[in-house]
Scaffold this active site. Structure first.
Site, short mmCIF file in Angstrom:
data_model
loop_
_atom_site.label_atom_id
_atom_site.label_comp_id
_atom_site.label_asym_id
_atom_site.label_seq_id
_atom_site.Cartn_x
_atom_site.Cartn_y
_atom_site.Cartn_z
N CYS A 17 9.50 -4.40 -20.50
CA CYS A 17 10.87 -4.89 -20.72
C CYS A 17 11.33 -5.73 -19.53
O CYS A 17 11.83 -6.85 -19.69
CB CYS A 17 11.84 -3.72 -20.90
SG CYS A 17 11.51 -2.67 -22.31
N ASP A 415 10.34 -7.38 22.70
CA ASP A 415 11.05 -8.19 23.68
C ASP A 415 11.44 -7.25 24.83
O ASP A 415 11.63 -6.05 24.60
CB ASP A 415 12.30 -8.80 23.04
CG ASP A 415 13.14 -9.56 24.05
OD1 ASP A 415 12.59 -10.36 24.80
OD2 ASP A 415 14.36 -9.30 24.09
#
Length: 718
Positions: A17, A415
């Site tokens: 569906c 970082d």
């Protein structure tokens, strides 16, 4: 101009569906992106508003035989759908139970009742054409689109049993009828869908709970009066009053007062956060102790809570690449099953010479057991539970694609500034030369630096205030760029700065030079304090690593993931910080714009995650396979990266990866259970060893087992 629409869809029952609607929308001119999610019963469509609008999109979905409307209320639409399925189930039970008792139980007991065949026909008909109407609608919609879906299997199987029984009653009395088979089968399928709907609602608990967090009433000051108004009526700039125990209605900035605020619903952190004037407060968090007033900055759909809800809804609607497997299987599976059922019927009836009724029942059993409804639920239910679990812990994962990629990670790049470290310089060492005391040294240095605007000066002043040291008044303050500062306290002239400042003012360093170099090797900035030509001592300042950074690195390394650090700092400072964090691989001296290049280079060896603060690391976060943005609910952090860590705690990085691995494990288990019943059951059904009712029960069980297995993820520890 691109626009996004969210549509609620009704009538979807299986992967076929959602695939059918997805394909229809995607092929429509003007649609840039379409994503149909079976589990949430929603379609998210990005389209060109100069060519299309929502009404046209709804018309396309309705043209395929499904209901559609603009999505307004998550809770309401789900509840309505569940209620509709329940009503059909009750109607089915009213007729199917008597049909089962008369057709099966009485037969086993040898009880015969007058007009039995006609009574069974009367009981089966409402189930076949009222309760089972949805299967015919689904089959017709599929036929119009030259395809077949799960509804096709159910409609063919039950219709074969029903119409054969009608033929037997009218033209061949005594040859046996199977009305109870079709009635019970349809009711079992509806029962399975009802249990699915209930379980699916549980998978979206995270969103429902978040929606319920927002307060309904706010106390604001208007025309110099306090007034209580609905939260929806608060406007930007309103001054809002929050008392102890109340929920904060919208996002804003404190203008008066202070308190401790429980932000656990945003960050997952249970310890209340101290809030003072000029601090940000977030809507739906709970004020604990004091009273304060704040200026409303973000309201309605702009609040942090609304952003989080939207992120989770979008995440739960995004398909993981593994779901494409389910879509492909369902597209080819149904026609294959129909062919097998036809072969089964012909083999039994024409080749083996069995009775028509036996051949028919064997074919019906093949159609029913083969129906892999659970396949469409295998991925989205696990993703819904996984993303919901992450949200409760302050880990926002933006979709199934991110969840799937995260479990394959081989490298994580952090970082340095603001991610591994706090991003704010802090005093790390105070070294006094006897008889000078550490506190006196800090008092002199902070007194001198209180007039300076340098960030390092601020860290010294903060350290003195933290220790409750009273500062003295200075005179003759002078900042010498590149050297340090000079000032007097009373009649004493002090010099505070680097070795060059000492040399310039003829201060003899002596043995202290060795200690200075030692501290600098650790990546620290050293400020020397001197007077009367002698060194009094020194203060070292550095950007310190966050609590939990080392734990996070250790956890990742245990997970066999290589950890890197990337920074613009010089190699000496970078290596010093990396050593503290337990990181062995460092990229130092990297400009912000070049970080993405380093990520790309590492991607040649495997999947890479980049962890940054979501602002200056944006290009690297975008380049990485998974961008993990640190940020306590900031807009930039939410827009950047695939994963947002609301708590700013690096220990959530390994947790996010663990969650990904757990979710992917559940998806694989679900795929197995979704196909297990079908692959094992088809041969039994084809050999005539499986009753269609048992096949129906097995099919329903596969769907329920898949959703229940996904829900078990809630109990797992990260």
């Amino acid at each position: 101009m691109a626009r996004k629409a969210e549509l609620q869809i009704t009538g979807m029952h299986c992967a076929s569906c959602s695939t059918l609607i997805d394909r229809a929308l995607s092929r429509t001119p003007g649609v840039k992106e379409a994503n149909v999610n079976l589990s949430t019963a929603k379609a998210t469509v990005v389209f060109d508003e100069t060519k299309l609008d929502e009404d046209r999109l709804i018309g396309i979905i309705k043209g395929k035989g499904y209901g559609a409307s603009v999505h307004t209320g998550h809770e309401h639409s789900e509840a309505e759908e569940t209620k509709g399925i329940r009503n059909k189930l009750l109607l089915g039970l009213v007729f199917a139970i008597p049909a089962f008792i008369i057709g099966m139980v009485f037969m086993w007991l040898g009880i015969m009742i007058p007009y039995e065949d006609y009574i069974m026909w009367a009981l089966a008909t409402p189930v076949q054409f009222i309760v089972g109407a949805q299967f015919y609608r689904g089959t017709w919609a599929a036929l119009k689109n030259r395809s077949a879906n799960m509804d096709t299997l159910i409609a063919l199987g039950t219709s074969a049993a029903y119409f054969f029984s009608v033929y037997a009653v009218l033209f061949s009395p005594g040859s046996g009828q199977y009305f109870e088979t079709s009635a019970v089968l349809i009711t079992i399928v509806i029962l399975g869908r009802y249990l699915e709907a209930i379980a699916r609602r549980k998978t979206s608990d995270a969103i429902r709970k978040l929606m319920g967090l927002s307060p309904k009433i706010a106390t604001v000051i208007r025309d110099r009066k306090e007034m209580r108004i609905p939260v929806d009526e608060v406007i930007v700039g309103d001054i809002v009053i929050v008392k102890p125990g109340e929920k904060i209605p919208v996002d804003g900035i404190i203008v008066e007062g202070s308190s401790a605020v429980d932000e656990s619903m945003i960050t997952g952190e249970s310890i209340p956060v101290e809030k003072r004037k000029r601090d940000q407060v977030i809507g739906a968090t709970i004020n604990k102790t004091g009273s304060f007033r704040f200026r409303a900055e973000k309201i309605g759909q702009d609040t942090t809570l609304s952003h989080i809800i939207k992120l989770i809804e979008e995440a739960q609607g995004k398909k993981a690449p593994i779901q494409r497997f389910a879509d492909v299987v369902s597209a080819y599976f149904v026609p294959t099953v129909i062919v097998i059922a036809v072969i089964t019927f012909l083999a039994w009836y024409l080749v083996l010479g069995s009775e028509l009724s036996f051949a028919l029942i064997a074919a019906v059993a093949v159609l029913v057991i083969a129906c892999p409804c659970a396949l469409g639920l295998a991925t989205p239910t696990a993703i819904m539970v996984g993303t919901g679990k992450g949200a409760k812990k302050g880990i926002l994962i933006k979709g199934g694609d991110a969840l799937e990629t995260a479990h394959k990670l081989k490298y994580v790049i952090f970082d340095k500034t603001g991610t591994i470290t706090k991003g704010i310089p802090a005093v790390t060492d105070i070294v006094s030369i006897n008889p000078e005391s550490n506190n006196n040294l800090l008092m002199v240095a902070a007194s001198i630096e209180q007039d300076s605007e340098h960030p390092l000066a601020d860290s010294i002043v903060k350290e003195a205030k933290k220790k409750g040291i009273r500062l003295k008044k200075t005179t003759g303050f002078k900042a010498i760029p590149g050297y340090g500062v000079v000032a007097s306290i009373g009649k004493e002239r002090y010099y505070l700065g680097n070795a060059r400042l000492m040399k310039k003012n003829n201060v003899k360093m002596g043995k202290i030079e060795v200690r200075v170099r030692d501290l600098e090797r650790q990546g620290k900035t050293v400020m020397i304090l001197a007077s009367k030509g002698k060194v009094n001592g020194m203060i070292a300042v550095a950007d310190t690593i966050k609590e939990g950074s080392r734990d996070a690195v250790m956890a990742l390394q245990k997970m066999k993931i290589f950890v890197y650090m990337i920074t613009g700092d010089n190699e000496r400072t970078a290596k010093a910080i990396a050593k503290q964090a337990g990181i062995h691989h460092v990229f130092a001296g990297v400009l912000p714009g070049d970080k993405a290049g380093y990520v790309k280079a590492l991607q040649g060896k495997g999947k890479v995650a980049m962890v940054g603060d979501g602002i200056n690391d944006s290009p690297a976060l975008a380049q990485a396979d998974i961008g993990i943005a640190m940020g306590s609910g900031t807009d930039v952090a939410m827009e950047t990266g695939n994963v947002v860590l609301m708590r700013d705690d690096l220990r959530d990085v390994p947790k996010a990866i663990r969650l990904s691995r757990m979710t992917m494990s559940k998806i694989r288990q679900n795929m197995f259970w979704a196909l297990f019943y079908n692959t094992v059951g088809i041969p039994f059904a084809a050999l005539g060893l499986l009753n269609p009712m048992i096949a129906g029960a097995a099919m329903a069980l596969s769907s329920v087992s898949v959703v229940s297995n996904s829900l078990l993820l809630k109990a797992k520890r990260l």
